[in-house]
Design a protein around this motif. Structure first.
Motif, PDB file in Angstrom:
ATOM      1  N   ARG A 279      48.385 -28.165  -9.997  1.00 43.15           N
ATOM      2  CA  ARG A 279      48.048 -28.100  -8.568  1.00 43.15           C
ATOM      3  C   ARG A 279      49.305 -28.208  -7.710  1.00 43.15           C
ATOM      4  O   ARG A 279      49.453 -27.512  -6.698  1.00 43.15           O
ATOM      5  CB  ARG A 279      47.055 -29.216  -8.198  1.00 43.15           C
ATOM      6  CG  ARG A 279      45.638 -28.986  -8.691  1.00 43.15           C
ATOM      7  CD  ARG A 279      44.677 -29.937  -7.998  1.00 43.15           C
ATOM      8  NE  ARG A 279      45.024 -31.337  -8.238  1.00 43.15           N
ATOM      9  CZ  ARG A 279      44.573 -32.059  -9.261  1.00 43.15           C
ATOM     10  NH1 ARG A 279      43.754 -31.501 -10.156  1.00 43.15           N
ATOM     11  NH2 ARG A 279      44.916 -33.331  -9.398  1.00 43.15           N
ATOM     12  N   GLU A 280      50.198 -29.098  -8.111  1.00 43.78           N
ATOM     13  CA  GLU A 280      51.431 -29.279  -7.339  1.00 43.78           C
ATOM     14  C   GLU A 280      52.347 -28.061  -7.434  1.00 43.78           C
ATOM     15  O   GLU A 280      53.137 -27.804  -6.517  1.00 43.78           O
ATOM     16  CB  GLU A 280      52.164 -30.533  -7.836  1.00 43.78           C
ATOM     17  CG  GLU A 280      51.419 -31.826  -7.555  1.00 43.78           C
ATOM     18  CD  GLU A 280      52.104 -33.039  -8.165  1.00 43.78           C
ATOM     19  OE1 GLU A 280      53.042 -32.832  -8.969  1.00 43.78           O
ATOM     20  OE2 GLU A 280      51.695 -34.171  -7.858  1.00 43.78           O
TER      21      GLU A 280
ATOM     22  N   LYS B 122      46.967 -32.034 -12.522  1.00 47.56           N
ATOM     23  CA  LYS B 122      47.676 -32.491 -11.326  1.00 47.56           C
ATOM     24  C   LYS B 122      48.993 -31.732 -11.153  1.00 47.56           C
ATOM     25  O   LYS B 122      49.330 -31.281 -10.046  1.00 47.56           O
ATOM     26  CB  LYS B 122      47.941 -33.997 -11.425  1.00 47.56           C
ATOM     27  CG  LYS B 122      48.706 -34.557 -10.240  1.00 47.56           C
ATOM     28  CD  LYS B 122      48.993 -36.042 -10.435  1.00 47.56           C
ATOM     29  CE  LYS B 122      49.828 -36.592  -9.275  1.00 47.56           C
ATOM     30  NZ  LYS B 122      50.164 -38.028  -9.476  1.00 47.56           N
TER      31      LYS B 122
END
Length: 307
Positions: free
Chosen positions: A108-109, A105
């Motif tokens: 991805r950010e 996560k």
């Protein structure tokens, strides 16, 4: 619980855990049934400090209820989550899985942040203050434990702020080192060199290559013995980046300086390992980190860590 090497230990932990919970239930049941004879004033007869008496009142039902709920919760938790030996739980939750999910996560950010640097050559990345700020954090989190927060290394850990590179200091070689890691092996050479006196002579010759204090007579005797070392360190001991053999003709000593340290190295050898960062860091992170490390000894911009 994946580190169990035999099913016995998994079963042992599971049985011990369930037995402990059942023992709590049994203790609760026995305590609830036990009756203490009471006197006319409803005390147990126990007296402390002359006038403190224990009343013979039953345990509050709410307390009993909470105790039972705690036990039920424990059994439910062990059914859903790991805790009974190698049993993974109904949800198959694990700290590794949670870490991997959070890491994915975060990556991805951060993709848009790194996108601005991945297309740039390493030399350009090393001159960008924003990239260097990111690279510094990556270095402190992943490299500083060995190379130090200032990247100047220590005994057994290379200094990254100079121009002495075991495997080469080009951007390509630095990225290769970070991505794949390195394993450096110096085999014990005493048997190939000869007697302890031969080893001492060779050590003096090695010291002479860098102009360090040495016994010139012994160095002369040890020169012929250096042939067993030249296949890796090269003629004159200038090193060989193809195999990661250190340059012995400068005064940079990775594993200790002086006659005793060199003798020990010849006698016992040494194995060093730099762990691979592939899989721990993304390609974009490795690219930025490469720029930061290359900049430590090349770029002269703020935040690039010029020595």
């Amino acid at each position: 619980m994946s580190d169990f090497i035999h099913d016995f230990w998994s079963h042992y932990v599971a049985i011990a855990t369930l037995a402990s919970i059942l023992a709590c239930l049994l203790l609760l049941w026995i305590t609830a049934r036990a009756k203490t004879p009471a006197s006319e004033d409803n005390t147990t007869g126990h007296v402390w400090d002359e006038d403190l008496r224990e009343m013979n009142n039953p345990m509050p039902r709410w307390w009993m209820g909470l105790f039972v709920l705690t036990i039920v919760f424990g059994l439910g938790y062990l059914f859903v989550f790991p805790g009974l030996g190698s049993y993974k739980g109904r949800l198959e939750w694990s700290t590794d899985g949670e870490y991997t999910k959070d890491l994915a996560k975060a990556n991805r950010e951060l993709e848009p942040v790194y996108a601005a640097y991945t297309a740039l050559p390493v030399e350009k990345v090393a001159t960008d203050p924003g990239a260097m700020a990111i690279g510094e954090r990556l270095f402190l989190n992943n490299c500083a434990q060995c190379h130090g927060s200032d990247a100047r290394g220590g005994k057994g850990f290379p200094n990254l702020t100079d121009n002495d590179w075991l495997h080469g200091g080009s951007p390509e070689k630095i990225k290769e080192s970070i991505t794949r890691g390195r394993i450096g092996v110096m085999p014990p050479m005493a048997e190939a060199v000869g007697t302890p006196e031969d080893v001492k002579n060779l050590a003096n010759y090695v010291l002479s290559l860098s102009g360090s204090p040495h016994d010139s007579v012994r160095a002369g005797l040890g020169k012929s013995k250096f042939t067993v070392c030249a296949s890796c360190h090269g003629i004159g001991g200038v090193g060989n980046t193809a195999v990661g053999a250190p340059n012995l003709s400068d005064r940079i000593w990775l594993h200790g300086y002086g006659l005793d340290a060199i003798i020990q190295m010849i006698n016992t050898g040494k194995t060093n390992q730099m762990p691979a960062q592939q899989g721990r860091l993304t390609e974009a992170q490795i690219h930025v980190l490469t720029g930061y490390v290359w900049g430590l000894s090349n770029a002269k911009t703020p935040g690039a860590g010029a020595p």
